[in-house]
Design a protein around this motif. Structure first.
Motif, PDB file in Angstrom:
ATOM      1  N   LYS A   3       0.860  -1.187   0.000  1.00  0.00           N
ATOM      2  CA  LYS A   3       0.000   0.000   0.000  1.00  0.00           C
ATOM      3  C   LYS A   3       0.894   1.233   0.000  1.00  0.00           C
ATOM      4  O   LYS A   3       1.770   1.398   0.839  1.00  0.00           O
ATOM      5  N   LYS A   4       0.658   2.098  -0.989  1.00  0.00           N
ATOM      6  CA  LYS A   4       1.431   3.335  -1.054  1.00  0.00           C
ATOM      7  C   LYS A   4       0.682   4.440  -0.304  1.00  0.00           C
ATOM      8  O   LYS A   4      -0.547   4.486  -0.332  1.00  0.00           O
ATOM      9  N   ILE A   5       1.452   5.318   0.295  1.00  0.00           N
ATOM     10  CA  ILE A   5       0.817   6.479   0.932  1.00  0.00           C
ATOM     11  C   ILE A   5       0.629   7.554  -0.133  1.00  0.00           C
ATOM     12  O   ILE A   5       1.565   7.919  -0.835  1.00  0.00           O
ATOM     13  N   LYS A   6      -0.608   8.038  -0.260  1.00  0.00           N
ATOM     14  CA  LYS A   6      -0.875   9.091  -1.236  1.00  0.00           C
ATOM     15  C   LYS A   6      -1.134  10.394  -0.484  1.00  0.00           C
ATOM     16  O   LYS A   6      -2.005  10.454   0.380  1.00  0.00           O
ATOM     17  N   ILE A   7      -0.372  11.389  -0.797  1.00  0.00           N
ATOM     18  CA  ILE A   7      -0.512  12.672  -0.104  1.00  0.00           C
ATOM     19  C   ILE A   7      -0.749  13.792  -1.109  1.00  0.00           C
ATOM     20  O   ILE A   7      -0.112  13.841  -2.157  1.00  0.00           O
ATOM     21  N   MET A  33       6.544   7.994  -1.193  1.00  0.00           N
ATOM     22  CA  MET A  33       5.112   8.332  -1.234  1.00  0.00           C
ATOM     23  C   MET A  33       4.701   8.758  -2.644  1.00  0.00           C
ATOM     24  O   MET A  33       5.531   9.167  -3.449  1.00  0.00           O
ATOM     25  N   ASP A  56      -4.558   9.796   1.408  1.00  0.00           N
ATOM     26  CA  ASP A  56      -4.532   9.429   2.821  1.00  0.00           C
ATOM     27  C   ASP A  56      -4.262  10.660   3.675  1.00  0.00           C
ATOM     28  O   ASP A  56      -4.673  10.731   4.818  1.00  0.00           O
ATOM     29  N   GLU A 125       3.526   7.988   8.720  1.00  0.00           N
ATOM     30  CA  GLU A 125       3.479   6.519   8.680  1.00  0.00           C
ATOM     31  C   GLU A 125       2.876   5.942   9.953  1.00  0.00           C
ATOM     32  O   GLU A 125       2.022   5.056   9.894  1.00  0.00           O
ATOM     33  N   LEU A 128      -0.931   6.617  10.168  1.00  0.00           N
ATOM     34  CA  LEU A 128      -1.715   5.780   9.246  1.00  0.00           C
ATOM     35  C   LEU A 128      -1.734   4.329   9.708  1.00  0.00           C
ATOM     36  O   LEU A 128      -2.718   3.629   9.540  1.00  0.00           O
TER      37      LEU A 128
END
Lengths: 134, 313
Positions: A3-7, A33, A56, A125, A128
């Motif tokens: 799962k990638k963190i999307k900002i 990210m 996210d 991180e 989340l």
């Protein structure tokens, strides 16, 4: 697939000091990210973009003194739409005495000048991570 | 889940956002959503916009979209930017060229990172097209990453492919080369106020004239996206191409092929994942892998051995 963190990163309102957020966006990219940079936007459009992108996190940058008015507005609009799983963080030149009030209004964290990128990354991180466990 | 799908069917953009998020991360829930929304699809006109980095794909997409919204269409935009091969991160910067769309109703923009795909698309692009289609978007515009000569994935997903070039990217020989120059349904020379635009148009027209393609002769348009010049001509051409697809039944044929390709793609993935899972964990294959690394067994015999072993088991 991990799962990638999307900002979503954005310059809040009409503040023109864009260099910082672009450098930060690149550093977040290098931290693995997926960063959607919006340029300048106002809260309504920021929230809409975050919804469309499936973000996210929303990262607001401001050095222009609009942090107390426009910052909490973003959180407010998210809540109005029934969204509680997008975290809002802020950074820039924000007087320390304003920080407690911002947090009170739902800003997850405020990062001032000279913050190390690592501390932003590890904050995001770990927050989340907590979300996922919930 | 049921509640989410209910709001999705009521055309709530928040639900579309949530649904796409699941599909983008290829979660179990995402596949469940795809299974459920499979019926209502195939109506949207899918337009692929491709071309080298900096040619003006995002800006042109933005202007195109603005005029299409004014004509009353609902639009989904998918913009793809590259993932770093070193860190796995990505900076998705197409949206910033589309700021003027932020205030328009019925426009939904989704930025994707390639995440290792090499065909100019993100892996989940077709899935996202399906959901935008099922959500009721009339037109879906896919903007690829900045491409070179061989990124063809756009061809498989789109009904109409627009290739955007700029003046001065080489002489007539470049247009004779195989590859991306062949795949477009419409050619656009953007930044046409720069020197060399007419030569580029001439080279492209010559190439088209000599091409073997009989069913459709692509046109070559000049645009200056930042000034909105040439955009309405592009819309006319896109509509003409759509009509062409429908009258020649290519519209249905493309959809059938697309369905088949997605099935093969997914099957590939499942097989790949399970094979990889097996040979990474199975102790019997470990010794073979070690021998390959040391150079004592050649990679070809090793691969055959492992494939045989896995297929039998």
């Amino acid at each position: 697939m991990d799962k990638k963190i999307k900002i979503v990163t954005v310059k809040l309102g009409l503040d023109i000091h864009w260099r910082g957020i672009v450098v930060l966006s690149r550093m977040l990219r290098d931290a693995g990210m997926e960063v959607v940079y919006l340029g300048n936007q106002f809260p309504e459009q920021i929230v809409e973009a975050a919804i469309q992108e499936g973000a996210d996190v929303i990262g607001l940058s401001t050095l222009g003194g609009n942090h107390m008015s426009l910052g909490p507005k973003v959180v407010e609009l998210l809540r109005e739409k029934g969204i509680d799983d997008i975290m809002v963080i802020m950074g820039g030149v924000i007087p320390e005495e304003d920080v407690p009030a911002l947090k009170e209004k739902g800003i997850a964290e405020v990062f001032g000048p000279e913050t190390k990128v690592d501390s932003i990354v590890s904050f995001v991180e770990s927050e989340l991570e907590k979300e996922n466990v919930k | 889940m049921d509640k989410l799908m209910e709001t999705f069917e009521k055309n709530d953009p928040v639900a579309l956002g949530r649904v796409l998020k699941e599909v983008e991360s290829q979660s179990e829930k995402g596949y469940e959503i795809l299974k459920r929304t499979n019926k209502e699809k195939g109506k949207a006109h899918v337009i692929g916009i491709t071309g080298p980095p900096g040619a003006g794909k995002s800006t042109l997409t933005s202007k195109l979209c603005k005029q299409l919204v004014n004509k009353g269409f609902t639009i989904g935009i998918i913009c793809v930017d590259p993932t770093s091969p070193f860190t796995g991160g990505a900076l998705l910067g197409d949206r910033i060229r589309m700021q003027e769309l932020a205030k328009l109703p019925n426009v939904f923009i989704k930025s994707l990172a390639t995440r290792g795909s090499l065909g100019g698309m993100a892996h989940s692009t077709a899935d996202i097209v399906q959901l935008m289609d099922s959500f009721g978007k009339d037109i879906i515009i896919i903007e690829t990453v900045g491409v070179g000569q061989v990124e063809f994935d756009v061809l498989e997903i789109s009904d109409s492919v627009v290739l955007i070039g700029v003046p001065g990217l080489g002489d007539a020989i470049q247009t004779v080369k195989a590859g991306i120059m062949e795949i477009a349904d419409i050619y656009v020379v953007n930044q046409a106020d720069r020197p060399g635009a007419d030569e580029s148009v001439k080279d492209l027209k010559l190439m088209i004239k000599e091409s073997e393609r009989k069913d459709w002769k692509p046109s070559v348009l000049k645009t200056i996206a930042t000034e909105q010049e040439g955009i309405s001509e592009l819309i006319d051409e896109l509509e003409r191409h759509k009509t062409h697809l429908i009258t020649t039944k290519a519209w249905e044929k493309k959809r059938k092929e697309r369905n088949y390709n997605r099935f093969v793609g997914r099957l590939d993935e499942i097989v790949h994942e399970s094979v990889e899972g097996q040979f990474k964990t199975n102790p019997k294959t470990q010794s073979i892998i070690e021998q390959v690394k040391e150079g004592t067994m050649n990679p070809f015999s090793a691969a055959n051995k492992i494939a045989e072993y896995i297929i039998k088991s």
